[in-house]
Design an enzyme around this catalytic site. Structure first.
Site, PDB file in Angstrom:
ATOM      1  N   SER A 154      -8.395  -2.107  -6.591  1.00  0.00           N
ATOM      2  CA  SER A 154      -7.241  -1.849  -7.483  1.00  0.00           C
ATOM      3  C   SER A 154      -7.650  -2.458  -8.816  1.00  0.00           C
ATOM      4  O   SER A 154      -8.376  -3.720  -8.759  1.00  0.00           O
ATOM      5  CB  SER A 154      -5.908  -2.418  -7.044  1.00  0.00           C
ATOM      6  OG  SER A 154      -4.926  -2.297  -8.034  1.00  0.00           O
ATOM      7  N   TYR A 167      -0.173  -8.632  -3.584  1.00  0.00           N
ATOM      8  CA  TYR A 167      -1.101  -7.541  -3.723  1.00  0.00           C
ATOM      9  C   TYR A 167      -2.472  -7.947  -4.416  1.00  0.00           C
ATOM     10  O   TYR A 167      -3.592  -7.561  -4.110  1.00  0.00           O
ATOM     11  CB  TYR A 167      -0.441  -6.721  -4.650  1.00  0.00           C
ATOM     12  CG  TYR A 167      -1.243  -5.090  -4.733  1.00  0.00           C
ATOM     13  CD1 TYR A 167      -1.074  -4.420  -3.441  1.00  0.00           C
ATOM     14  CD2 TYR A 167      -1.694  -4.664  -5.966  1.00  0.00           C
ATOM     15  CE1 TYR A 167      -1.670  -3.068  -3.804  1.00  0.00           C
ATOM     16  CE2 TYR A 167      -2.154  -3.595  -6.253  1.00  0.00           C
ATOM     17  CZ  TYR A 167      -2.207  -2.507  -4.687  1.00  0.00           C
ATOM     18  OH  TYR A 167      -2.788  -1.401  -4.853  1.00  0.00           O
TER      19      TYR A 167
HETATM   20  N1  LIG Z   1      -0.973   4.459  -6.796  1.00  0.00           N
HETATM   21  C1  LIG Z   1      -1.553   3.375  -7.571  1.00  0.00           C
HETATM   22  O1  LIG Z   1      -1.006   3.217  -8.716  1.00  0.00           O
HETATM   23  C2  LIG Z   1      -2.607   2.578  -6.862  1.00  0.00           C
HETATM   24  C3  LIG Z   1      -3.398   1.932  -7.828  1.00  0.00           C
HETATM   25  C4  LIG Z   1      -4.621   0.854  -7.422  1.00  0.00           C
HETATM   26  C5  LIG Z   1      -4.869   0.993  -6.121  1.00  0.00           C
HETATM   27  N2  LIG Z   1      -4.060   1.781  -5.125  1.00  0.00           N
HETATM   28  C6  LIG Z   1      -4.337   1.761  -3.901  1.00  0.00           C
HETATM   29  O2  LIG Z   1      -4.963   3.174  -3.163  1.00  0.00           O
HETATM   30  C7  LIG Z   1      -4.581   3.212  -2.010  1.00  0.00           C
HETATM   31  C8  LIG Z   1      -3.911   4.489  -1.899  1.00  0.00           C
HETATM   32  O3  LIG Z   1      -2.553   4.334  -1.893  1.00  0.00           O
HETATM   33  P1  LIG Z   1      -1.772   5.627  -2.830  1.00  0.00           P
HETATM   34  O4  LIG Z   1      -1.790   5.498  -4.153  1.00  0.00           O
HETATM   35  O5  LIG Z   1      -2.481   6.906  -2.063  1.00  0.00           O
HETATM   36  O6  LIG Z   1      -0.443   5.285  -1.920  1.00  0.00           O
HETATM   37  P2  LIG Z   1       0.530   6.286  -0.925  1.00  0.00           P
HETATM   38  O7  LIG Z   1       1.439   5.143  -0.577  1.00  0.00           O
HETATM   39  O8  LIG Z   1       0.976   7.485  -1.176  1.00  0.00           O
HETATM   40  O9  LIG Z   1      -0.538   6.236   0.325  1.00  0.00           O
HETATM   41  C9  LIG Z   1      -1.106   5.092   0.996  1.00  0.00           C
HETATM   42  C10 LIG Z   1      -0.962   5.553   2.419  1.00  0.00           C
HETATM   43  O10 LIG Z   1      -1.513   4.546   3.401  1.00  0.00           O
HETATM   44  C11 LIG Z   1      -0.884   4.323   4.339  1.00  0.00           C
HETATM   45  N3  LIG Z   1      -0.677   3.186   5.156  1.00  0.00           N
HETATM   46  C12 LIG Z   1      -0.400   2.064   4.630  1.00  0.00           C
HETATM   47  N4  LIG Z   1      -0.365   0.763   5.373  1.00  0.00           N
HETATM   48  C13 LIG Z   1      -0.883   1.484   6.495  1.00  0.00           C
HETATM   49  C14 LIG Z   1      -1.484   1.006   7.481  1.00  0.00           C
HETATM   50  N5  LIG Z   1      -1.292  -0.504   7.789  1.00  0.00           N
HETATM   51  N6  LIG Z   1      -2.158   1.728   8.148  1.00  0.00           N
HETATM   52  C15 LIG Z   1      -2.473   2.836   8.302  1.00  0.00           C
HETATM   53  N7  LIG Z   1      -1.962   3.638   7.005  1.00  0.00           N
HETATM   54  C16 LIG Z   1      -1.422   2.912   6.149  1.00  0.00           C
HETATM   55  C17 LIG Z   1       0.495   4.955   4.187  1.00  0.00           C
HETATM   56  O11 LIG Z   1       1.343   5.503   5.129  1.00  0.00           O
HETATM   57  C18 LIG Z   1       0.310   6.052   3.048  1.00  0.00           C
HETATM   58  O12 LIG Z   1       0.003   7.426   3.651  1.00  0.00           O
HETATM   59  C19 LIG Z   1      -3.972   1.951  -1.441  1.00  0.00           C
HETATM   60  O13 LIG Z   1      -4.885   1.015  -0.844  1.00  0.00           O
HETATM   61  C20 LIG Z   1      -3.433   1.209  -2.715  1.00  0.00           C
HETATM   62  O14 LIG Z   1      -3.247   0.002  -2.771  1.00  0.00           O
HETATM   63  C21 LIG Z   1      -2.795   2.528  -5.581  1.00  0.00           C
END
Ligand SMILES: NC(=O)c1ccc[n+]([C@@H]2O[C@H](COP(=O)([O-])OP(=O)(O)OC[C@H]3O[C@@H](n4cnc5c(N)ncnc54)[C@H](O)[C@@H]3O)[C@@H](O)[C@H]2O)c1
Length: 278
Positions: A154, A167
């Site tokens: 991130s 985080y």
């Molecule tokens: N959306 C943002 O702004 C953003 C920014 C930077 C990084 N991220 C990172 O991107 C990645 C994807 O997130 P996203 O934005 O698609 O959000 P999201 O919440 O839509 O997707 C995350 C997915 O991970 C699954 N998940 C969470 N914990 C889990 C676990 N312990 N075991 C198995 N599955 C699990 C959830 O059920 C969900 O389907 C994450 O690592 C998040 O930290 C997101």
């Protein structure tokens, strides 16, 4: 022929959001795709997680590309579940070429009042979960003499922001894990890299809990109320990236042109990198 023809790609957090986007792109390039997702809410994380129907929908979209799709309900923070899932994948497909360790949750808090349950869950999913997956996948990749691992870090793994101790720590840790593992796997044809997204348009951002945390002054904040505050995180004048933009970086790292890119983090964060990294 797609460049992932004959390969098996495992995407964690693959039920929705960025994980779904990565899974569909891998399928488009001919890979068989395994999706691991917990598909369950957890008490310490105050926005909805994916549900099983999301996982089945991603499976269906992947299959539309004429490849195999397998969705497994698995909490990557749980070592036994994760080990069993990777054993299952290897038994069924006979190989694991690519691991996209994308699953993650957002949980914040300042150091002086951080909730220990949030800390445990965020570190458990975002850091220990990545370790469990890499630990399970890497011996298979070494045996094959080939592997590609991409970890989703991130913006907050490149810098720190107030009120986000769990985080930020989890994502800095994930980057440390990428760099340490890149050394260990370098002799074996296995690369380990990361992507560091800025704010991305998924349910991690689009949820009432985040809107309320960002605008405690309003009774019912909506997107228009939080958009300006999200925009200032970036240097380019946008509030959100699309998941497909993160996917483009992931595909670069698992594609045929980057066998000697390892230990790197690609920032996809609308210019925040211009503020934070050398
Ligand atoms: N959306 C943002 O702004 C953003 C920014 C930077 C990084 N991220 C990172 O991107 C990645 C994807 O997130 P996203 O934005 O698609 O959000 P999201 O919440 O839509 O997707 C995350 C997915 O991970 C699954 N998940 C969470 N914990 C889990 C676990 N312990 N075991 C198995 N599955 C699990 C959830 O059920 C969900 O389907 C994450 O690592 C998040 O930290 C997101």
């Amino acid at each position: 022929m797609g460049f992932l023809e004959g390969q098996v790609v495992v995407v964690t957090g693959g039920a929705r959001g960025q994980g779904r986007s990565h899974a569909v792109a891998a399928a488009r390039e001919g890979a068989d795709v395994v999706l691991l997702d917990r598909c369950a809410d957890v008490p310490s994380i105050r926005y909805p997680q994916a549900v099983e129907s999301d996982l089945r929908e991603t499976e269906a979209v992947v299959r539309e590309h004429g490849v195999q799709a397998l969705g497994i309900i698995c909490d990557v923070g749980d070592r036994d579940q994760t080990t069993a899932a990777f054993d299952d994948v290897h038994d069924r497909f006979g190989r694991i070429d690519v691991l996209i360790a994308n699953a993650g949750v957002y949980g914040g808090g300042s150091i002086q009042d951080a909730d220990a349950d949030v800390w445990d869950e965020v570190i458990g999913s975002n850091l220990t979960g990545v370790f469990h997956c890499m630990r399970a996948a890497s011996p298979r990749m070494i045996a094959q003499g080939y592997g590609r691992i991409v970890v989703t870090a991130s913006n907050q793994g490149r810098t720190a922001v107030p009120g986000s101790v769990p985080y930020v720590a989890s994502k800095w840790g994930a980057i440390g894990l990428v760099k340490a593992a890149a050394h260990d796997l370098a002799p074996f044809g296995v690369t380990v890299n990361g992507v560091a997204p800025g704010n991305t348009s998924t349910k991690m951002v689009h949820n009432e809990t985040l809107y309320r945390a960002m605008r405690p002054d309003l009774p019912n904040p909506c997107w228009d109320d939080v958009e300006p505050a999200l925009r200032v995180h970036h240097v380019q004048p946008i509030a959100l990236l699309e998941p497909s933009e993160i996917t483009a970086a992931v595909m670069f790292l698992i594609g045929p042109g980057t066998p000697h890119v390892t230990g790197s983090i690609i920032d996809v964060n609308a210019g925040t990198a211009a503020r934070t990294t050398a």
